[in-house]
Motif scaffolding. Structure first.
Motif, short mmCIF file in Angstrom:
data_model
loop_
_atom_site.label_atom_id
_atom_site.label_comp_id
_atom_site.label_asym_id
_atom_site.label_seq_id
_atom_site.Cartn_x
_atom_site.Cartn_y
_atom_site.Cartn_z
N ASP A 1 -6.30 6.89 0.75
CA ASP A 1 -4.89 7.31 0.63
C ASP A 1 -4.67 8.12 -0.64
O ASP A 1 -3.95 9.12 -0.64
N THR B 1 -6.02 11.56 -0.07
CA THR B 1 -5.15 12.36 0.80
C THR B 1 -3.96 12.89 -0.01
O THR B 1 -3.57 14.05 0.13
N GLN C 1 0.84 -1.20 0.00
CA GLN C 1 0.00 0.00 0.00
C GLN C 1 0.88 1.26 0.00
O GLN C 1 2.09 1.19 0.21
N VAL D 1 1.64 6.98 2.73
CA VAL D 1 1.18 8.36 2.50
C VAL D 1 2.05 9.38 3.23
O VAL D 1 2.52 10.36 2.63
#
Ligand SMILES: *Cc1c(COP(=O)(O)O)cnc(C)c1O
Length: 348
Positions: free
Chosen positions: A161, A164, A127, A130
């Motif tokens: 994410d 963001t 993933q 961030v």
């Protein structure tokens, strides 16, 4: 918001090459075209292609539900990737941000343009990291490339994410949706209007099965598209590509059905892979599956498969998260079965 701030200052005032046919407005009169030194003996491709691809864009606008002035077409996504790097980054000064393991073309295009690369690896579960991306980025971080679903890991990133990052990244965020048709998570395109620093690129190469025609589609704020049109080669999409894609898009249901079949085959291939001894297969939202073979056997399994007539992508050594990992494209049931048989021969 002034989107020009994302673009390379030295290119803002560039005067684009005036292609001859640009001043031609089809007002229904029969024009004699003597402006482009073309050959008058018609072969259906004796004329230069439409530099703005209006007819094709009209079809794509209806298909994707995006206005024509927010669409840029490229000679494969590859060309868009290179153009946007050239257009946004001052060589030797600015850089792009990548999230490896990622698609290899971004780094190649940056290097060819003399532009640096800052890498922020994905987390262990593939993933986006961030906070690390935002902490590492600065004024010179002009572009962040995120393939979603990701190549080569095959997973979709968390939508939260991505949002963001779009909302907080200093430059433009390019969301590369080359595999979006195979994913459960829908395209971010409907949200394009909300984010002036978001660019989405898609391609005809995967779900539509037209890798050979080389057509990429980028969607963004109208002023960014205007800028891309200014810096592109005037005839970047050739006539044969425009004609064949116009034809294919009239039969889009056929391609949607094929994508559905590929997703079904992917589920079966995933189950078969999980049963091969010593293999870890990662769930995929794309038309390929990443899998890991027993420690230390990545290269040899790849080479042995090749000897048996099956070519898969060897990712061993490409990134620490990909040690002993191989990537296999989801194909027809027959080819998938042949691949699994070969793998069972080697590892079973
Ligand atoms: C395959 C792929 C593309 C497609 O590139 P084209 O030049 O359009 O063929 C783009 N991005 C990613 C991440 C890909 O894997």
């Amino acid at each position: 918001i002034d989107v020009n701030k994302f673009l390379r200052k030295s290119l803002l005032a560039v005067a684009p090459y005036q292609s001859a046919r640009e001043e031609y407005v089809n007002d229904g009169r029969k024009m004699i075209l003597l402006d482009a030194n073309e050959n008058p003996f018609a072969t259906a491709i004796n004329r230069y292609p439409d530099p703005m691809q209006l007819e094709l864009k009209t079809q794509i606008a209806a298909w994707k539900k995006v206005p024509i002035n927010q669409i840029y077409l490229s000679n494969g996504s590859d060309e868009f990737i290179s153009q946007i790097i050239m257009g946004c980054c001052e060589p030797g000064v600015d850089h792009i941000v990548l999230v490896p393991p990622t698609f290899g073309m971004y780094k190649v295009a940056a290097t060819l343009n003399g532009v640096g690369v800052v890498e922020v690896p994905l987390t262990e579960d593939f993933q986006l990291d961030v906070s690390a991306i935002l902490e590492t980025s600065n004024e010179q971080s002009k572009l962040l490339f995120i393939p979603n679903p990701n190549n080569p890991t095959g997973n979709s990133f968390n939508r939260k994410d991505i949002k963001t990052l779009v909302e907080n990244f200093n430059g433009l965020v390019v969301l590369d949706e080359a595999y979006v048709e195979f994913a459960e998570a829908k395209s971010i395109l409907p949200e394009l209007a909300k984010h002036p620093n978001l660019m989405v690129c898609q391609t005809l190469s995967k779900a539509q099965g037209m890798a050979g025609v080389r057509l990429g589609m980028a969607f963004a704020h109208a002023e960014l598209i205007l800028f891309l049109n200014k810096i592109k080669a005037p005839y970047n999409i050739n006539s044969l590509t425009q004609m064949s894609v116009e034809f294919a898009l009239r039969h889009i249901d056929w391609f949607d059905e094929k994508s559905r079949l590929i997703c079904e085959a992917r589920a079966r291939l995933f189950e078969s892979l999980k049963k091969v001894s010593g293999i870890t297969a990662y769930p995929s939202a794309a038309n390929f599956i990443l899998f890991r073979v027993p420690a230390g056997t990545g290269d040899s399994v790849h080479d042995d498969l090749q000897r048996q007539g099956v070519l898969v992508k060897n990712l061993n050594g490409a990134h620490p998260l990909l040690t002993d990992s191989l990537r296999v494209t989801v194909s027809t049931s027959l080819e998938n079965a042949t691949f699994v048989d070969a793998l069972n021969d080697l590892l079973g």
